[in-house]
Design an enzyme around this catalytic site. Structure first.
Site, PDB file in Angstrom:
ATOM      1  N   CYS A  93     -27.539   3.329  45.271  1.00 53.60           N
ATOM      2  CA  CYS A  93     -27.948   4.334  46.254  1.00 53.60           C
ATOM      3  C   CYS A  93     -28.403   5.648  45.625  1.00 53.60           C
ATOM      4  O   CYS A  93     -28.768   6.585  46.337  1.00 53.60           O
ATOM      5  CB  CYS A  93     -26.818   4.584  47.244  1.00 53.60           C
ATOM      6  SG  CYS A  93     -26.519   3.160  48.303  1.00 53.60           S
ATOM      7  N   HIS A 138     -38.416   7.722  60.416  1.00 57.45           N
ATOM      8  CA  HIS A 138     -39.479   7.595  59.420  1.00 57.45           C
ATOM      9  C   HIS A 138     -39.618   8.840  58.553  1.00 57.45           C
ATOM     10  O   HIS A 138     -40.725   9.292  58.243  1.00 57.45           O
ATOM     11  CB  HIS A 138     -40.815   7.237  60.079  1.00 57.45           C
ATOM     12  CG  HIS A 138     -40.878   5.792  60.489  1.00 57.45           C
ATOM     13  ND1 HIS A 138     -40.284   5.325  61.625  1.00 57.45           N
ATOM     14  CD2 HIS A 138     -41.446   4.727  59.890  1.00 57.45           C
ATOM     15  CE1 HIS A 138     -40.487   4.020  61.716  1.00 57.45           C
ATOM     16  NE2 HIS A 138     -41.175   3.617  60.675  1.00 57.45           N
ATOM     17  N   GLU A 193     -25.530   1.765  58.936  1.00 61.09           N
ATOM     18  CA  GLU A 193     -26.532   1.872  57.878  1.00 61.09           C
ATOM     19  C   GLU A 193     -27.112   0.489  57.566  1.00 61.09           C
ATOM     20  O   GLU A 193     -28.286   0.343  57.241  1.00 61.09           O
ATOM     21  CB  GLU A 193     -25.897   2.472  56.627  1.00 61.09           C
ATOM     22  CG  GLU A 193     -26.894   2.950  55.611  1.00 61.09           C
ATOM     23  CD  GLU A 193     -26.233   3.804  54.539  1.00 61.09           C
ATOM     24  OE1 GLU A 193     -26.424   5.028  54.568  1.00 61.09           O
ATOM     25  OE2 GLU A 193     -25.515   3.243  53.699  1.00 61.09           O
TER      26      GLU A 193
HETATM   27 ZN   LIG Z   1     -28.657   4.031  51.725  1.00 59.84          ZN
END
Ligand SMILES: [Zn+2]
Length: 205
Positions: A93, A138, A193
């Site tokens: 990440c 976005h 997520e």
């Molecule tokens: Zn992530």
């Protein structure tokens, strides 16, 4: 005395005994037992398999605080796509990547409005969903110290900046605080997520 009954033979529908006012609430108990009690209504209830049978007075006596704290809740899901990365993090990440996020918002109220609602689902979509569409959807959600920020700005790419790492926890809190600031009776926001991981920001109980 009010008695609430439900049985599978009644197709799972709660049965409201005659004489119970419309203002009486229906309470569901998880107990399932076969009762041989005589029906006060004379409808042969002793032949049915009971799921629920209690009196309101006994319920209030057992659980007075629960009764007084009873609330209505509604939940609305809002979906959006976003990109981010985590600073000072040792793992995948730390690289720029994206998610198809799902924000699940819960609202609560002790009573309903004139329309019989906690909050209109369409109002949630229009107000909070609109804010998400404009600010987060976005877009890259980045820590304001992210060194890549000048490059995104040079390219004219839209970004949303956070004071801490833009984790799922941070984004859940961001949406919660926006909803609260807009006057919504929000109690909890979860940000999914991925399909199997989410973070929640909520009122402490
Ligand atoms: Zn992530």
């Amino acid at each position: 005395m009010a008695i609430i009954l439900r049985s599978p033979q009644a197709q799972g529908r709660a049965q409201r005994a005659p004489g119970i006012g419309a203002s009486e609430a229906e309470y569901v108990f998880g107990l399932e037992t076969r009762s041989s009690l005589r029906s006060p209504l004379g409808v042969g209830l002793d032949t049915m398999r009971w799921e629920i049978m209690e009196t309101h007075l006994e319920w209030r006596d057992w659980m007075p605080s629960l009764w007084e704290d009873a609330m209505f809740e509604v939940t609305r899901e809002l979906r959006f796509c976003y990109g981010h990365r985590l600073l000072q993090y040792d793992g995948k990440c730390k690289h720029l990547h994206g998610h198809n996020g799902r924000a699940v918002l819960t609202f609560a109220a002790p009573s309903l409005d004139q329309l019989g609602m906690v909050i209109d689902f369409s109002k949630i979509k229009k107000s909070i969903g609109g804010w998400i569409d404009t600010n987060l959807d976005h877009r890259m959600i980045l820590h304001r110290d992210d060194p890549i920020l000048p490059e995104f700005r040079r390219l004219g790419e839209p970004v949303f900046l956070t004071d801490v790492n833009p984790t799922a926890e941070t984004i859940a809190r961001l949406i919660f605080e926006h909803a609260a600031n807009e006057g919504f009776p929000v109690t909890q926001v979860s940000l999914w997520e991925t399909d199997d991981a989410y973070a929640t920001y909520r009122l402490s109980k």
